[in-house]
Scaffold this motif. Sequence first.
Motif, PDB file in Angstrom:
ATOM      1  N   ILE A  58       0.845  -1.203   0.000  1.00 30.08           N
ATOM      2  CA  ILE A  58       0.000   0.000   0.000  1.00 30.08           C
ATOM      3  C   ILE A  58       0.875   1.245   0.000  1.00 30.08           C
ATOM      4  CG2 ILE A  58      -1.589   1.367   1.439  1.00 30.08           C
ATOM      5  CD1 ILE A  58      -2.853  -1.337   2.300  1.00 30.08           C
ATOM      6  N   TYR A  59       1.921   1.213   0.808  1.00 27.56           N
ATOM      7  CA  TYR A  59       2.788   2.398   0.888  1.00 27.56           C
ATOM      8  C   TYR A  59       3.559   2.608  -0.414  1.00 27.56           C
ATOM      9  CZ  TYR A  59       6.196   5.791   2.529  1.00 27.56           C
ATOM     10  OH  TYR A  59       6.967   6.917   2.663  1.00 27.56           O
ATOM     11  N   LEU A  60       4.081   1.527  -0.980  1.00 24.68           N
ATOM     12  CA  LEU A  60       4.842   1.669  -2.227  1.00 24.68           C
ATOM     13  C   LEU A  60       3.928   2.173  -3.345  1.00 24.68           C
ATOM     14  CD1 LEU A  60       7.109  -1.511  -2.000  1.00 24.68           C
ATOM     15  CD2 LEU A  60       7.707   0.855  -1.426  1.00 24.68           C
ATOM     16  N   ASP A  61       2.690   1.681  -3.385  1.00 23.31           N
ATOM     17  CA  ASP A  61       1.740   2.181  -4.384  1.00 23.31           C
ATOM     18  C   ASP A  61       1.432   3.663  -4.147  1.00 23.31           C
ATOM     19  OD1 ASP A  61       1.637  -0.159  -5.752  1.00 23.31           O
ATOM     20  OD2 ASP A  61      -0.168  -0.913  -4.758  1.00 23.31           O
ATOM     21  N   MET A  76      13.904   4.868  -1.901  1.00 19.27           N
ATOM     22  CA  MET A  76      13.239   5.220  -0.642  1.00 19.27           C
ATOM     23  C   MET A  76      13.090   4.015   0.283  1.00 19.27           C
ATOM     24  SD  MET A  76      10.424   8.050  -1.839  1.00 19.27           S
ATOM     25  CE  MET A  76       9.878   8.511  -0.183  1.00 19.27           C
ATOM     26  N   LEU A  77      13.045   2.823  -0.310  1.00 18.70           N
ATOM     27  CA  LEU A  77      12.900   1.618   0.509  1.00 18.70           C
ATOM     28  C   LEU A  77      14.250   1.034   0.925  1.00 18.70           C
ATOM     29  CD1 LEU A  77      10.578  -0.236   1.536  1.00 18.70           C
ATOM     30  CD2 LEU A  77      11.068  -1.716  -0.420  1.00 18.70           C
ATOM     31  N   LEU A  78      15.249   1.127   0.029  1.00 18.45           N
ATOM     32  CA  LEU A  78      16.492   0.380   0.250  1.00 18.45           C
ATOM     33  C   LEU A  78      17.689   1.234   0.651  1.00 18.45           C
ATOM     34  CD1 LEU A  78      16.260  -2.111  -2.747  1.00 18.45           C
ATOM     35  CD2 LEU A  78      15.598  -2.491  -0.375  1.00 18.45           C
ATOM     36  N   ASN A 296      19.208   6.781  10.506  1.00 19.23           N
ATOM     37  CA  ASN A 296      17.798   7.093  10.259  1.00 19.23           C
ATOM     38  C   ASN A 296      16.976   5.863  10.649  1.00 19.23           C
ATOM     39  OD1 ASN A 296      18.243   5.329   8.153  1.00 19.23           O
ATOM     40  ND2 ASN A 296      17.146   6.541   6.651  1.00 19.23           N
ATOM     41  N   THR A 297      15.674   6.000  10.614  1.00 21.95           N
ATOM     42  CA  THR A 297      14.806   4.891  11.005  1.00 21.95           C
ATOM     43  C   THR A 297      14.605   3.973   9.810  1.00 21.95           C
ATOM     44  OG1 THR A 297      13.705   6.338  12.590  1.00 21.95           O
ATOM     45  CG2 THR A 297      12.536   4.325  11.954  1.00 21.95           C
ATOM     46  N   SER A 298      14.710   2.685  10.021  1.00 21.13           N
ATOM     47  CA  SER A 298      14.602   1.722   8.928  1.00 21.13           C
ATOM     48  C   SER A 298      13.505   2.115   7.943  1.00 21.13           C
ATOM     49  CB  SER A 298      14.292   0.328   9.491  1.00 21.13           C
ATOM     50  OG  SER A 298      13.914  -0.524   8.421  1.00 21.13           O
ATOM     51  N   PRO A 299      13.878   2.448   6.709  1.00 20.37           N
ATOM     52  CA  PRO A 299      12.864   2.792   5.713  1.00 20.37           C
ATOM     53  C   PRO A 299      11.870   1.650   5.476  1.00 20.37           C
ATOM     54  CG  PRO A 299      15.005   3.568   4.991  1.00 20.37           C
ATOM     55  CD  PRO A 299      15.245   2.741   6.224  1.00 20.37           C
ATOM     56  N   ILE A 300      12.316   0.412   5.625  1.00 21.14           N
ATOM     57  CA  ILE A 300      11.386  -0.708   5.447  1.00 21.14           C
ATOM     58  C   ILE A 300      10.324  -0.665   6.542  1.00 21.14           C
ATOM     59  CG2 ILE A 300      11.203  -3.230   5.526  1.00 21.14           C
ATOM     60  CD1 ILE A 300      14.027  -3.297   4.182  1.00 21.14           C
ATOM     61  N   ALA A 301      10.758  -0.432   7.772  1.00 21.50           N
ATOM     62  CA  ALA A 301       9.805  -0.321   8.871  1.00 21.50           C
ATOM     63  C   ALA A 301       8.908   0.903   8.697  1.00 21.50           C
ATOM     64  CB  ALA A 301      10.556  -0.249  10.197  1.00 21.50           C
ATOM     65  N   GLN A 302       9.499   2.006   8.242  1.00 14.15           N
ATOM     66  CA  GLN A 302       8.682   3.198   7.976  1.00 14.15           C
ATOM     67  C   GLN A 302       7.612   2.912   6.925  1.00 14.15           C
ATOM     68  OE1 GLN A 302      10.486   7.250   7.696  1.00 14.15           O
ATOM     69  NE2 GLN A 302      12.440   6.190   7.804  1.00 14.15           N
ATOM     70  N   ALA A 303       7.999   2.151   5.903  1.00 13.84           N
ATOM     71  CA  ALA A 303       7.057   1.863   4.824  1.00 13.84           C
ATOM     72  C   ALA A 303       5.845   1.085   5.340  1.00 13.84           C
ATOM     73  CB  ALA A 303       7.760   1.082   3.709  1.00 13.84           C
ATOM     74  N   VAL A 304       6.091   0.149   6.259  1.00 14.52           N
ATOM     75  CA  VAL A 304       4.986  -0.650   6.804  1.00 14.52           C
ATOM     76  C   VAL A 304       4.016   0.264   7.567  1.00 14.52           C
ATOM     77  CG1 VAL A 304       4.403  -2.498   8.413  1.00 14.52           C
ATOM     78  CG2 VAL A 304       6.370  -2.754   6.875  1.00 14.52           C
ATOM     79  N   ILE A 305       4.559   1.140   8.409  1.00 22.07           N
ATOM     80  CA  ILE A 305       3.698   2.075   9.151  1.00 22.07           C
ATOM     81  C   ILE A 305       3.043   3.069   8.183  1.00 22.07           C
ATOM     82  CG2 ILE A 305       3.693   3.921  10.887  1.00 22.07           C
ATOM     83  CD1 ILE A 305       3.932   1.066  12.027  1.00 22.07           C
ATOM     84  N   GLY A 306       3.795   3.469   7.161  1.00 19.43           N
ATOM     85  CA  GLY A 306       3.217   4.332   6.123  1.00 19.43           C
ATOM     86  C   GLY A 306       1.984   3.693   5.502  1.00 19.43           C
ATOM     87  N   GLY A 307       2.036   2.388   5.272  1.00 19.20           N
ATOM     88  CA  GLY A 307       0.897   1.666   4.716  1.00 19.20           C
ATOM     89  C   GLY A 307      -0.326   1.731   5.622  1.00 19.20           C
TER      90      GLY A 307
END
Lengths: 429, 429
Positions: A58-61, A76-78, A296-307
């Motif tokens: 959802i976040y990547l979309d 932004m993810l990696l 910085n805060t793990s972008p992968i973890a941020q992406a999950v919360i972003g979703g």
Amino acid sequence: MVELSRADLHVSVWDPVATSMNFLNEVAGRYPDAISLAAGRPYDGFYSVDDVERYLRIYLDHLRAEGRTEEQVRGMLLQYGRTNGQLGALIARMLDVDHGVQVPAESVMVTAGCQEAMVIALRALCAGPDDVLLAVEPCYVGMTGAARILGVEVVPVPEGADGLDPATVTAVARRVRAAGKRPRALYVVPNFANPSGVSMPVPTRRRLLEVAAEQDLLVFEDDPYGLFGLDDEPHPTLKSLDVNGSVVYLGSFAKSCFPGARVGFLVADQVVVDDAGRRTLLAEEMSAIKSMLTVNTSPIAQAVIGGVLVESGCSLRAANRDKIEFYRHNLRTLLTALEEHFPPAERERHGVRWNVPSGGFFVVVEVPFPADEKLLQVSAERHGVLWTPMSFFYQDGGHHALRLSCSYLEPDRIREGVRRLSRLITETA
Amino acid sequence: MVELSRADLHVSVWDPVATSMNFLNEVAGRYPDAISLAAGRPYDGFYSVDDVERYLRIYLDHLRAEGRTEEQVRGMLLQYGRTNGQLGALIARMLDVDHGVQVPAESVMVTAGCQEAMVIALRALCAGPDDVLLAVEPCYVGMTGAARILGVEVVPVPEGADGLDPATVTAVARRVRAAGKRPRALYVVPNFANPSGVSMPVPTRRRLLEVAAEQDLLVFEDDPYGLFGLDDEPHPTLKSLDVNGSVVYLGSFAKSCFPGARVGFLVADQVVVDDAGRRTLLAEEMSAIKSMLTVNTSPIAQAVIGGVLVESGCSLRAANRDKIEFYRHNLRTLLTALEEHFPPAERERHGVRWNVPSGGFFVVVEVPFPADEKLLQVSAERHGVLWTPMSFFYQDGGHHALRLSCSYLEPDRIREGVRRLSRLITETA
């Protein structure tokens, strides 16, 4: 071979707080079948592992829908990314939707859990050896622990049945100043505090903010439980009442989403002025500290919360409807079970009482005997129930009280836990 | 409204290191078309966003294959989890497979990137006001920055063409002790150091470990570039040569996997003894510090890195075959381009020279004029090329040198970057 002396390691390794928390974990490990009214961790039954992938997508979309190329999305993810993180705009929108708080996205810093937000806020403000943190007492150990890591002195401000009393804050701030120190900030959990469960009435909140302005204090507002009130009555955050710009808001997604993301945030929209008159936001200045703690805060973890934020239209209140009901039911179950096992006459006979929080995860039970580690050991071994000695949350105090948590258990287990606790109490009193 | 004075915030916000890094980011932001030989970030073209989900699944299947129930797997992904993380066994196996280092899983702590590992190791060891960190100079700013956050004094140990000279370490340690302070640990990057690119010969490594034992120093070994040597010759880690147990190993997955996970680790298998004679491992004692910085490392991020380890049979060397070739080719391209633009006669005429690292991401170019922020500004504006002043990595020094990085660019861009740099140099010299 190298052998190190424990006493030679930093105080935070062997001080009473660390020792107490170790003891608690150790007892929990030794009695895995005991019912834990000690653990304040959130209930995780609302999520499955598949949700993680779903939120990620959802976040990547969302990033793609905002016009980013596939290469940008990958970066932004990696990649490392901005020190202050990439969820500033979504979090600012959530604060507006859920709390009526308007702040610029640039005043938001995404952190490795709320714990890191505490460390950063404290480090930025308590800069010199005379800079002191005032903190509500009883106090969440995360805040006192952060201060110990940094060597910052904490001066407790005792809490009453209605939370912090602004007059007491004034008195303590004056006393600190009279002793040649500078009170820089005040730590408080205005809604359903951990560990006490108490909340501050709205007029008291307004008065507290006036006191902060009078005493030149920033307020570190920690609000992990604010969503989980017993009723729908609004509990305005200090940040939403903050006309003077005194509040640094510390946010957590551990309860409103899930702890496994380890994503928190802070909002620091105060203006900072340098010698040349240049103006920045406090959150931007704090990025120098964040970069030296975790980059910085793990972008992968941020992406999950972003979703989670994108899916819910940036409303954690909306995203948490089921959870809010679950926690309400749990707290009511805990309070009802206490009433059943200790009706008024019994309560008096045994010298037991407890507070009735209007929300959150915690209830404090006062008992007429020391609720210490020794008793906890007896409680685990003979009665199969765990709780937290309130003394863990005081510099010196809370010796006759214990904290019960109802966040993680199903209602049946809460009832059984209270039944076991009642036996311990009647046997000991 | 509250306005804060920048000078009133913690030193780490406004000191030269923070200011320099801000300047670098600012210049990079103002000249987005400049070729950056400044950024040391890894190349991310080997991964797609889909890899994140794939690694996540591989790790979850691994947990299931180990016999965990679906509820346990969910808890490991979504709940707080152990402070020291859940990848201890996989990382210990990787250290054995890739480096011939045998350590117990319990001596491994998973951290929010290697940066947090530095903060934790430093905080645990430098406990009192007289405890000092010795650090190689030029030094990675992450280590000096961590020390500043914690208020720990750093004493530089100058590096030579073959890295740290053990005799110099002895001399500096003695001098520190004579001044009434206690040198507790020594920070070093033995392979292809950042920023200098230099590596220590194996006999020097052995002698350094003897000196550490003689001087009662722990060694913080930081090894983010060890995999990326120009040839297949093994570069044994200090940890693998450490017969005395002096080395705390600091590990990163940012280069060997990707930075977006923000997962690092430390290995601290030293024995700690308390007053009662109880023995634990240093990593276990350090968990009290970790719990007050970030509670634990995002389990979701850990799971992604866990997937990389499982898929590769716990060999980052195997997982990185393509990347190793890519970085080798980049470093050779950079060195060849320097040779082409500055053949021996030109080199002499312009007073330019550089070192020839045997691996890693960095080359240091010495120039006969100040390579400062002013020149960097000119370089960005007129020549479209960015680099890092070496003075950023010294307490006072490195004024006539600049660091080139070749990790992020495609070979064509490296060649063009060096061409632009050569114009700057010939114009300025």
